[in-house]
Scaffold this motif. Sequence first.
Motif: not given
Length: 487
Positions: A376-393
């Motif tokens: 399985v090939k993978t990549v690490r992600v970084k999660w970002i949470k801006e005020p008033g927005e849904r978390p994204r990576f």
Amino acid sequence: MGKPTGFMEYTRQTVIDRPPRERIGDFKEFHQHLDEQKRRDQGARCMDCGIPFCQSSYGCPVDNLIPEWNDLVYQGKWEEAFLRLMKTNNFPEYTGRVCPAPCETACVLGINEPAVTIKDNECTIIDRAYDAGLMQPRIPQSRTGKRVAVIGSGPAGLSAADQLNQAGHEVTVYERDDRIGGLLMYGIPNMKLDKELVERRNSLMAEEGISFRTNSNVGVDVPVQQLVDDHDAVLVATGATLPRDLPVPGRELKGVHFAMEFLKSNTKSLLDSGLADGSFIDAAGKKVIVIGGGDTGNDCIGTSMRHGCAAMVNFELLPKPARERTADQPWPTYPRLLKNDYGHEESEAVFGSDPREFSILTKEFLGNEQGELTGVKTVRVKWIKEPGERPRFEEVPGSEEVWEADLVFLALGFLGPEQQLIEQLELETDARSNVAAEYGRFVTTHPKVFAAGDARRGQSLVVWAINEGRAAAREIDRALMGVTELP
């Protein structure tokens, strides 16, 4: 409730588990009850909190009378505790084993001390009731002449069937598999919920007058319109069984399976032949990767460990949860915390480390010329949470990795109910493809057809399925009789 000073005198003590290396040698339940005095001490910890949040909207979905039976456990009044428990919950032998216990995260004592062992107390009450012969068939004294068909024998369908039968209606439950129980039978592994307990409870309901039709796939080999014509009401309780896929390159390779393919085939083979027939996905000697956390992912880990897998890794896209409540997860809400479940413990005991890898995204399945999975090939992600927005990576550059794998199990949750039956009945659905039926009324766009459980609300807990089954039964009884006395 309980002993006024009990929470200051006794510390929380949960059930005793067999050691991980020992219990992976079989598929038997591994929790062991405390002795009676220690269990009574745990009941004594239930404090006189004034407002029992454990049975509020933050706690138990079936409104269990928790402080009352905790007090009765403390007093050693086991039969009375059993009668209180059965007032609100049709299947405490199931919830006492598999429920994630939102009652405990809402326990008032849990604000600054370890919560009361509510789930363990519940399990002890019902297990002692069976041992004492208190669980006996309750034959309805009269019949109404009304006929109800229940499609699906999971916790929602069974709780509705139990309630409707007690109201005097003639109830028939249709199940497409060869055994009654739905996810209780084939979705939850035996070491977590012994199937003898499920069969025992099903036998009681059969003695009480409920008819069970196995190998009956409504809409395929049982005409759905005939079912509607032959009954006064129909309840759709088919669950949310459509799994979420992972459409990345290499998905077609041999060795990539949905979690339920793995869990169901294992349990069926275990019950049919003790795994001797070989009719299951065998993880023995294989390098296994489970993609997705939650209970289903953990069950795949635990099952693989019992097969004797050669390696275990568990991918989780989300970041590693906190171990304690954070400011955005205040009491009495149900928090997302780092939970070291039985499968994680077993993998760590054998392989020396926690199998979980957090904030990791699967990019591709790799295979050989024979079309077999090799990695399985993978990549690490970084999660970002801006005020008033849904978390994204965002993907982390340069973090690509390749993991060796012979088997991958996808435990990514479920999208909703399968649509064939819904389409044949011409039922409206909501935006998430669930059967459209208002909570509290449960009637669909067809006046004779009701819906409850995961088929109506989407993937949820066993205890919520019981809640919905009971409530739907009440509304079906009201529709058939004009009034209802069902709780």
